[in-house]
Scaffold this active site. Structure first.
Site, PDB file in Angstrom:
ATOM      1  N   HIS A  78       0.813  -1.223   0.000  1.00 50.03           N
ATOM      2  CA  HIS A  78       0.000   0.000   0.000  1.00 50.03           C
ATOM      3  C   HIS A  78       0.846   1.272   0.000  1.00 50.03           C
ATOM      4  O   HIS A  78       1.941   1.290   0.543  1.00 50.03           O
ATOM      5  CB  HIS A  78      -0.880   0.066   1.258  1.00 50.03           C
ATOM      6  CG  HIS A  78      -1.644  -1.172   1.531  1.00 50.03           C
ATOM      7  ND1 HIS A  78      -1.393  -1.973   2.620  1.00 50.03           N
ATOM      8  CD2 HIS A  78      -2.646  -1.768   0.847  1.00 50.03           C
ATOM      9  CE1 HIS A  78      -2.223  -3.003   2.621  1.00 50.03           C
ATOM     10  NE2 HIS A  78      -2.996  -2.909   1.552  1.00 50.03           N
ATOM     11  N   HIS A  80       1.034   4.769   1.803  1.00 47.73           N
ATOM     12  CA  HIS A  80       0.561   5.338   3.063  1.00 47.73           C
ATOM     13  C   HIS A  80       0.697   6.854   3.037  1.00 47.73           C
ATOM     14  O   HIS A  80       1.397   7.419   2.202  1.00 47.73           O
ATOM     15  CB  HIS A  80       1.333   4.713   4.228  1.00 47.73           C
ATOM     16  CG  HIS A  80       0.832   3.330   4.566  1.00 47.73           C
ATOM     17  ND1 HIS A  80       0.271   3.025   5.776  1.00 47.73           N
ATOM     18  CD2 HIS A  80       0.806   2.194   3.837  1.00 47.73           C
ATOM     19  CE1 HIS A  80      -0.083   1.751   5.790  1.00 47.73           C
ATOM     20  NE2 HIS A  80       0.232   1.222   4.624  1.00 47.73           N
ATOM     21  N   HIS A  96      -3.372   4.323   5.263  1.00 50.90           N
ATOM     22  CA  HIS A  96      -3.384   4.291   3.798  1.00 50.90           C
ATOM     23  C   HIS A  96      -3.654   5.682   3.241  1.00 50.90           C
ATOM     24  O   HIS A  96      -4.462   6.433   3.786  1.00 50.90           O
ATOM     25  CB  HIS A  96      -4.474   3.350   3.285  1.00 50.90           C
ATOM     26  CG  HIS A  96      -4.195   1.920   3.564  1.00 50.90           C
ATOM     27  ND1 HIS A  96      -4.987   0.911   3.070  1.00 50.90           N
ATOM     28  CD2 HIS A  96      -3.224   1.301   4.269  1.00 50.90           C
ATOM     29  CE1 HIS A  96      -4.519  -0.254   3.457  1.00 50.90           C
ATOM     30  NE2 HIS A  96      -3.451  -0.040   4.204  1.00 50.90           N
ATOM     31  N   HIS A 104     -11.558   0.938   1.902  1.00 53.72           N
ATOM     32  CA  HIS A 104     -10.457   0.089   1.476  1.00 53.72           C
ATOM     33  C   HIS A 104     -10.990  -0.941   0.485  1.00 53.72           C
ATOM     34  O   HIS A 104     -12.107  -1.424   0.617  1.00 53.72           O
ATOM     35  CB  HIS A 104      -9.843  -0.619   2.700  1.00 53.72           C
ATOM     36  CG  HIS A 104      -8.747  -1.563   2.331  1.00 53.72           C
ATOM     37  ND1 HIS A 104      -7.558  -1.139   1.803  1.00 53.72           N
ATOM     38  CD2 HIS A 104      -8.673  -2.917   2.402  1.00 53.72           C
ATOM     39  CE1 HIS A 104      -6.789  -2.190   1.579  1.00 53.72           C
ATOM     40  NE2 HIS A 104      -7.446  -3.282   1.931  1.00 53.72           N
ATOM     41  N   HIS A 113      -9.276   3.261  -1.628  1.00 52.95           N
ATOM     42  CA  HIS A 113      -8.215   4.219  -1.297  1.00 52.95           C
ATOM     43  C   HIS A 113      -7.318   4.402  -2.523  1.00 52.95           C
ATOM     44  O   HIS A 113      -7.045   3.431  -3.230  1.00 52.95           O
ATOM     45  CB  HIS A 113      -7.318   3.700  -0.172  1.00 52.95           C
ATOM     46  CG  HIS A 113      -7.997   3.444   1.122  1.00 52.95           C
ATOM     47  ND1 HIS A 113      -7.453   2.615   2.070  1.00 52.95           N
ATOM     48  CD2 HIS A 113      -9.158   3.907   1.644  1.00 52.95           C
ATOM     49  CE1 HIS A 113      -8.238   2.572   3.119  1.00 52.95           C
ATOM     50  NE2 HIS A 113      -9.289   3.342   2.888  1.00 52.95           N
ATOM     51  N   ASP A 116      -4.396   1.929  -2.302  1.00 54.88           N
ATOM     52  CA  ASP A 116      -4.592   0.474  -2.330  1.00 54.88           C
ATOM     53  C   ASP A 116      -3.947  -0.122  -3.576  1.00 54.88           C
ATOM     54  O   ASP A 116      -4.377   0.140  -4.702  1.00 54.88           O
ATOM     55  CB  ASP A 116      -6.086   0.126  -2.313  1.00 54.88           C
ATOM     56  CG  ASP A 116      -6.750   0.388  -0.984  1.00 54.88           C
ATOM     57  OD1 ASP A 116      -6.037   0.484   0.028  1.00 54.88           O
ATOM     58  OD2 ASP A 116      -7.988   0.507  -0.960  1.00 54.88           O
ATOM     59  N   HIS A 153       3.433  -5.252   3.874  1.00 55.25           N
ATOM     60  CA  HIS A 153       2.949  -5.903   5.087  1.00 55.25           C
ATOM     61  C   HIS A 153       3.345  -7.374   5.151  1.00 55.25           C
ATOM     62  O   HIS A 153       3.640  -7.998   4.136  1.00 55.25           O
ATOM     63  CB  HIS A 153       1.417  -5.783   5.174  1.00 55.25           C
ATOM     64  CG  HIS A 153       0.947  -4.382   5.386  1.00 55.25           C
ATOM     65  ND1 HIS A 153       0.788  -3.834   6.640  1.00 55.25           N
ATOM     66  CD2 HIS A 153       0.608  -3.412   4.496  1.00 55.25           C
ATOM     67  CE1 HIS A 153       0.356  -2.588   6.526  1.00 55.25           C
ATOM     68  NE2 HIS A 153       0.238  -2.307   5.235  1.00 55.25           N
ATOM     69  N   ARG A 170       4.074  -4.232   9.557  1.00 57.66           N
ATOM     70  CA  ARG A 170       4.783  -3.595   8.442  1.00 57.66           C
ATOM     71  C   ARG A 170       6.210  -4.135   8.383  1.00 57.66           C
ATOM     72  O   ARG A 170       6.981  -3.947   9.304  1.00 57.66           O
ATOM     73  CB  ARG A 170       4.760  -2.083   8.638  1.00 57.66           C
ATOM     74  CG  ARG A 170       3.330  -1.551   8.706  1.00 57.66           C
ATOM     75  CD  ARG A 170       3.251  -0.132   9.222  1.00 57.66           C
ATOM     76  NE  ARG A 170       1.850   0.268   9.353  1.00 57.66           N
ATOM     77  CZ  ARG A 170       1.414   1.493   9.206  1.00 57.66           C
ATOM     78  NH1 ARG A 170       2.244   2.491   8.961  1.00 57.66           N
ATOM     79  NH2 ARG A 170       0.127   1.766   9.322  1.00 57.66           N
TER      80      ARG A 170
END
Length: 182
Positions: A78, A80, A96, A104, A113, A116, A153, A170
């Site tokens: 993602h 952020h 995000h 999401h 998002h 995403d 992630h 993360r």
């Protein structure tokens, strides 16, 4: 009559080089594309590293990611809201990137998002490669992804749990920076 024709031809020829120069300048501007890159570094206790590039195209922003140091399988991937990776766990990158206040979702969802990017899948040796083009991302303007963070992630993004896809800790973090114009 001949004199009028000569005068009209002279005036046209006099301005032709200027018009030609202006048309070449505007054509050149249309072929210049913004590019950005993000160097992913591991968060504390992890080994994820790699590069993600972003190139503006006629079809949207082309994203190419090459990562190593992952466990085999799918990992949430993602953009952020902050390009800050100073926290040992990557939490300083925030949530995000979501300038349109959407839910999401997956890359295929219109209501998602802007950050995403779904999952990136690592092979048995921990290498992952992903290429796609996204029409929602922007490399300039108010909703630009420049100076935002990328988080890789530990777990797979389920593409539905709000607000993060239940992707877990993360493992890698980087900052998207503008590199050049082509």
């Amino acid at each position: 009559m001949k004199n009028r024709l000569k005068i009209a031809l002279y005036k046209t020829c006099k301005f032709l080089p200027i018009l030609l120069l202006l048309s070449m300048t505007s054509c050149g501007q249309n072929t210049r594309n913004l590019e950005a890159t993000c160097e992913i570094e591991p968060t504390e206790g992890n080994q994820v590293k790699g590069t993600v590039t972003f190139t503006e195209t006629e079809d949207g922003v082309k994203i190419v990611a090459d990562l190593t140091g992952l466990t085999p399988g799918s990992h949430g991937f993602h953009i952020h809201e902050f390009g800050d990776c100073s926290a040992p766990d990557g939490s300083s990158a925030g949530g995000h990137f979501n300038p349109n206040n959407k839910s999401h979702g997956s890359l295929m969802d219109a209501n998602r998002h802007a950050g995403d990017m779904g999952n990136i899948i690592a092979n048995a040796s921990g290498h992952a490669h992903k290429e796609f083009t996204d029409k929602m991302m922007m490399l300039n303007g108010e909703k630009s992804i420049i100076d935002k963070g990328i988080i890789v992630h530990k777990n797979m993004d389920d593409l539905k749990t709000q607000p993060t896809g239940n992707a877990g800790p993360r493992e890698g973090c980087g900052t998207i920076v503008l590199t050049e114009q082509k």
